[in-house]
Motif scaffolding. Structure first.
Motif, short mmCIF file in Angstrom:
data_model
loop_
_atom_site.label_atom_id
_atom_site.label_comp_id
_atom_site.label_asym_id
_atom_site.label_seq_id
_atom_site.Cartn_x
_atom_site.Cartn_y
_atom_site.Cartn_z
N CYS A 127 1.32 15.93 -8.85
CA CYS A 127 1.35 15.80 -7.40
C CYS A 127 1.93 17.09 -6.83
O CYS A 127 3.10 17.39 -7.03
N LYS A 128 1.10 17.85 -6.13
CA LYS A 128 1.54 19.14 -5.61
C LYS A 128 2.00 19.04 -4.16
O LYS A 128 2.78 19.86 -3.70
N VAL A 129 1.48 18.06 -3.45
CA VAL A 129 1.78 17.96 -2.03
C VAL A 129 2.03 16.49 -1.67
O VAL A 129 1.29 15.62 -2.13
N ILE A 130 3.06 16.26 -0.88
CA ILE A 130 3.28 14.92 -0.31
C ILE A 130 3.22 15.04 1.20
O ILE A 130 3.95 15.84 1.80
N LEU A 131 2.31 14.29 1.80
CA LEU A 131 2.19 14.29 3.26
C LEU A 131 2.92 13.05 3.77
O LEU A 131 2.56 11.92 3.41
N GLU A 132 3.94 13.26 4.57
CA GLU A 132 4.73 12.11 5.02
C GLU A 132 5.20 12.31 6.45
O GLU A 132 4.89 13.31 7.09
N ASP A 133 5.91 11.31 6.95
CA ASP A 133 6.50 11.31 8.29
C ASP A 133 5.46 11.26 9.41
O ASP A 133 5.77 11.56 10.55
N ALA A 134 4.23 10.90 9.06
CA ALA A 134 3.24 10.76 10.13
C ALA A 134 3.06 9.29 10.52
O ALA A 134 2.58 9.00 11.61
N HIS A 135 3.45 8.40 9.63
CA HIS A 135 3.21 6.98 9.89
C HIS A 135 4.48 6.16 9.67
O HIS A 135 5.27 6.44 8.78
N GLU A 136 4.62 5.15 10.52
CA GLU A 136 5.81 4.30 10.45
C GLU A 136 5.61 3.11 9.51
O GLU A 136 6.56 2.40 9.19
N ARG A 137 4.36 2.86 9.15
CA ARG A 137 4.09 1.73 8.25
C ARG A 137 3.09 2.17 7.18
O ARG A 137 2.68 3.32 7.15
N THR A 138 2.73 1.21 6.36
CA THR A 138 1.78 1.45 5.26
C THR A 138 0.62 2.37 5.66
O THR A 138 0.03 2.20 6.73
N VAL A 139 0.30 3.32 4.79
CA VAL A 139 -0.94 4.08 4.94
C VAL A 139 -1.97 3.36 4.08
O VAL A 139 -1.87 3.33 2.86
N ARG A 140 -2.92 2.72 4.74
CA ARG A 140 -3.83 1.81 4.06
C ARG A 140 -4.99 2.54 3.39
O ARG A 140 -5.43 2.16 2.31
N ARG A 141 -5.49 3.58 4.07
CA ARG A 141 -6.64 4.28 3.48
C ARG A 141 -6.61 5.76 3.83
O ARG A 141 -6.07 6.15 4.86
N VAL A 142 -7.20 6.54 2.96
CA VAL A 142 -7.30 7.97 3.21
C VAL A 142 -8.74 8.40 2.87
O VAL A 142 -9.36 7.86 1.96
N ALA A 143 -9.27 9.32 3.68
CA ALA A 143 -10.66 9.77 3.50
C ALA A 143 -10.76 11.26 3.77
O ALA A 143 -10.13 11.77 4.71
N TRP A 144 -11.52 11.96 2.95
CA TRP A 144 -11.70 13.40 3.10
C TRP A 144 -12.84 13.72 4.05
O TRP A 144 -13.84 12.99 4.10
N PHE A 145 -12.74 14.85 4.74
CA PHE A 145 -13.88 15.42 5.43
C PHE A 145 -14.70 16.19 4.39
O PHE A 145 -14.14 16.66 3.40
N PRO A 146 -16.00 16.37 4.64
CA PRO A 146 -16.86 16.98 3.60
C PRO A 146 -16.49 18.42 3.27
O PRO A 146 -16.82 18.89 2.18
N ASP A 147 -15.81 19.13 4.17
CA ASP A 147 -15.47 20.52 3.84
C ASP A 147 -14.18 20.59 3.01
O ASP A 147 -13.76 21.68 2.60
N GLY A 148 -13.53 19.46 2.80
CA GLY A 148 -12.34 19.45 1.94
C GLY A 148 -11.09 20.03 2.58
O GLY A 148 -10.06 20.14 1.91
N THR A 149 -11.16 20.40 3.86
CA THR A 149 -9.97 21.00 4.49
C THR A 149 -9.26 20.02 5.42
O THR A 149 -8.24 20.37 6.00
N LYS A 150 -9.83 18.82 5.57
CA LYS A 150 -9.21 17.83 6.45
C LYS A 150 -9.23 16.47 5.77
O LYS A 150 -10.12 16.17 4.97
N LEU A 151 -8.23 15.67 6.15
CA LEU A 151 -8.07 14.33 5.61
C LEU A 151 -7.77 13.39 6.76
O LEU A 151 -6.99 13.74 7.64
N ALA A 152 -8.34 12.19 6.74
CA ALA A 152 -8.00 11.19 7.74
C ALA A 152 -7.28 10.04 7.04
O ALA A 152 -7.65 9.65 5.94
N ALA A 153 -6.24 9.51 7.69
CA ALA A 153 -5.45 8.43 7.10
C ALA A 153 -5.30 7.30 8.10
O ALA A 153 -4.92 7.52 9.25
N ALA A 154 -5.57 6.08 7.66
CA ALA A 154 -5.48 4.89 8.53
C ALA A 154 -4.22 4.12 8.17
O ALA A 154 -3.94 3.91 6.99
N SER A 155 -3.47 3.71 9.19
CA SER A 155 -2.18 3.08 8.93
C SER A 155 -2.01 1.74 9.63
O SER A 155 -2.58 1.51 10.70
#
Lengths: 371, 161
Positions: free
Chosen positions: A57-85
């Motif tokens: 694990c090289k990177v931890i993305l945190e402090d964006a959500h106050e509750r469970t992060v239920r799902r994560v999805a990549w954009f096709p260019d690999g430079t963006k990620l969407a997370a549903a909470s």
């Protein structure tokens, strides 16, 4: 075709780090990075080490959500990620020269957001949640750059503009929580699966620039159509070869609380335009493939598909040949020490034709398998 | 502002509790491995009803006979199935009671146990809807992150003094 049709999945690695249930794993489009998220409210990015079968694990993305992060999805260019909470928001992360930062936060759902998926062009996001709605968001052009400073902290460090999303449409129709949304791999439509036991197909109507429900796949005993008889947790499209005819058969697999899997197949209706999605019908029902709810399903480019369930097991399915039905060819008991919440195939297929699969469990672990 | 709250069941029938030896906990000789329905009942019987100052045992909401435990190490099959009986068939607290039972089990039992909590057949007007909610792990997980909901659950899980 693979030479060992019944070889069970081989465990390659167990990735520990999450401090609570892991809900979702998602591969970057080039297959080099695995994102995982869960009840500890973090997103972790894992990359392969030089040592064989070692992932860190090289990177931890945190402090964006106050509750469970239920799902994560990549954009096709690999430079963006969407997370549903479960906090009701969707965060969109963007890779910068040195790190990752939140480029946008999408607010609109009344409560828990349960899924987010990105279309193949990287322009549309679909989200869904407990409020029974499906939202379609459009990423606005951010190519201009350098304009007036926006009144926001996002991107301040790197001098980047925040990402701008507009709600393109908001769809009601499901009679219960919408559990997942999944885009077709190359056509402009997606499906949603729900607590109301049904699946809906949503297509873009370019004339009106809105999205419409093109088909509802439900269990209507009277109409002779057999669907799921419990919450539909997830769906997966069969990956499409690059130059596939748009009229070619399109297939979808769905999984449910009813412990079964349904493979739906579709062809374009006669006279349908290129914008019309195909009409789905049941190709095959696989009953009682798990002993409890089937929570997740994914379809590999190698031709197999896999499921994970709350019986702690993963199962693999394959067609014996062209026009043969799917059979469950492998079942791994105790794949996790708890429910298997997610199964997902790496888009990069091994040189030997093997598939790499990641799974996420209630046991806080992420596991990697080859099939 | 004073409000009158109408109870779903204003005068519940109480069960005469059997004389019990003092609680010996779950570590009595011979029970260090292997959970029984009696062990699970011991965990659940002291939960306080959301509406009445009585326990679920006193109200007959949980009964040892309606708890089925499978705990077989050799086959790694570990499950608890609890059917509870709301005091009245239109009880609006049934989902909350089910959630309280589930939370108590989640906290006290090994995580290897599969938990099924449902209202007993024929005991509630909305049996199917309640059981579907209680069986949905995603909804339960979200409820456990909801401070308002957890406040109500914790009030029911206070150990009687």
């Amino acid at each position: 075709m693979a030479a060992h049709p019944t070889a069970p999945p081989q465990l390659l690695a167990t990735l520990s780090g999450h401090t609570d249930r892991v809900w979702c794993v998602s591969w970057s489009p080039d297959g080099t990075t695995l994102a995982s998220c869960g009840a500890d409210k973090t997103i972790r990015l894992w990359t392969r080490d030089t040592a064989p079968n070692t992932w860190t694990c090289k990177v931890i993305l945190e402090d964006a959500h106050e509750r469970t992060v239920r799902r994560v999805a990549w954009f096709p260019d690999g430079t963006k990620l969407a997370a549903a909470s479960f906090d009701g928001t969707v965060s969109v992360w963007r890779r910068t020269a040195s790190t990752w930062e939140v480029g946008a936060v999408l607010e609109g759902h009344e409560n828990e957001v349960k899924c987010v998926d990105v279309d193949q062009a990287g322009v549309f996001l679909a989200t869904c949640g407990r409020d029974k709605t499906v939202w379609i968001w459009e990423l606005m052009d951010v190519g201009s750059g350098g304009g007036d400073a926006m009144d926001t902290d996002a991107g301040a460090d790197e001098g980047l503009q925040p990402l701008e999303f507009e709600c393109a449409d908001l769809k009601r129709g499901h009679g219960g929580d919408v559990k997942s949304v999944v885009w077709h791999p190359c056509q402009p439509f997606f499906v949603s699966t729900s607590y109301d036991d049904s699946i809906r197909v949503w297509a873009h109507d370019p004339a009106r620039d809105e999205w419409r429900c093109a088909q509802e796949l439900a269990d209507t005993a009277s109409g002779g159509s057999a669907g799921h008889k419990g919450t539909v947790w997830n769906a997966a499209f069969e990956p499409m070869p690059a130059r596939r005819d748009a009229n070619a058969e399109c297939r979808l697999a769905t999984c449910s609380d009813d412990r079964g899997v349904i493979v739906w197949s579709a062809t374009a209706a006669p006279g349908a335009t290129a914008d019309d999605p195909p009409q789905f019908h049941v190709q095959q029902s696989l009953a009682d493939v798990h002993e409890r709810s089937v929570l997740s399903i994914d379809w590999s480019r190698t031709g197999v598909f896999a499921t994970g369930g709350s019986d702690d097991a993963i199962c693999v399915y394959r067609e014996a040949g062209l026009n043969h039905p799917f059979e469950r060819v492998a079942r791994v008991e105790h794949a996790h020490e708890g429910d298997v919440n997610c199964v997902t195939f790496c888009p990069a297929v091994g040189e030997d034709g093997s598939a790499l699969m990641a799974t996420a469990g209630d046991d806080k672990m992420v596991r990697l398998w080859t099939i | 502002m004073a409000q009158t709250r109408h109870l779903d069941n204003p005068s519940p029938v109480l069960i005469a509790l059997p004389a019990r030896p003092p609680r010996s906990g779950l570590d009595s000789p011979g029970s260090q491995e292997g959970w029984s329905s009696a062990d699970v009942f011991e965990l659940l019987r002291t939960i306080v009803d959301p509406e009445h100052p009585h326990t679920l045992e006193e109200l007959g909401v949980v009964k040892e006979d309606d708890i089925v435990v499978t705990d077989v190490s050799s086959t790694r099959k570990h499950s608890v199935n609890v059917h509870f009986t709301p005091t009245v068939p239109h009880c609006s607290m049934a989902t909350l009671i089910g959630l309280c039972i589930r939370v108590r089990l989640l906290r006290e039992m090994p995580s290897t146990f599969k938990l099924d909590v449902a209202v007993a057949a024929g005991t509630h007007a909305s049996e199917m809807a309640i059981n579907k909610q209680l069986a949905d792990k995603e909804r339960v997980a979200a409820a456990l992150e909801n401070p308002g909901m957890m406040e109500m659950v914790e009030a029911c899980l206070v150990e009687p003094t």
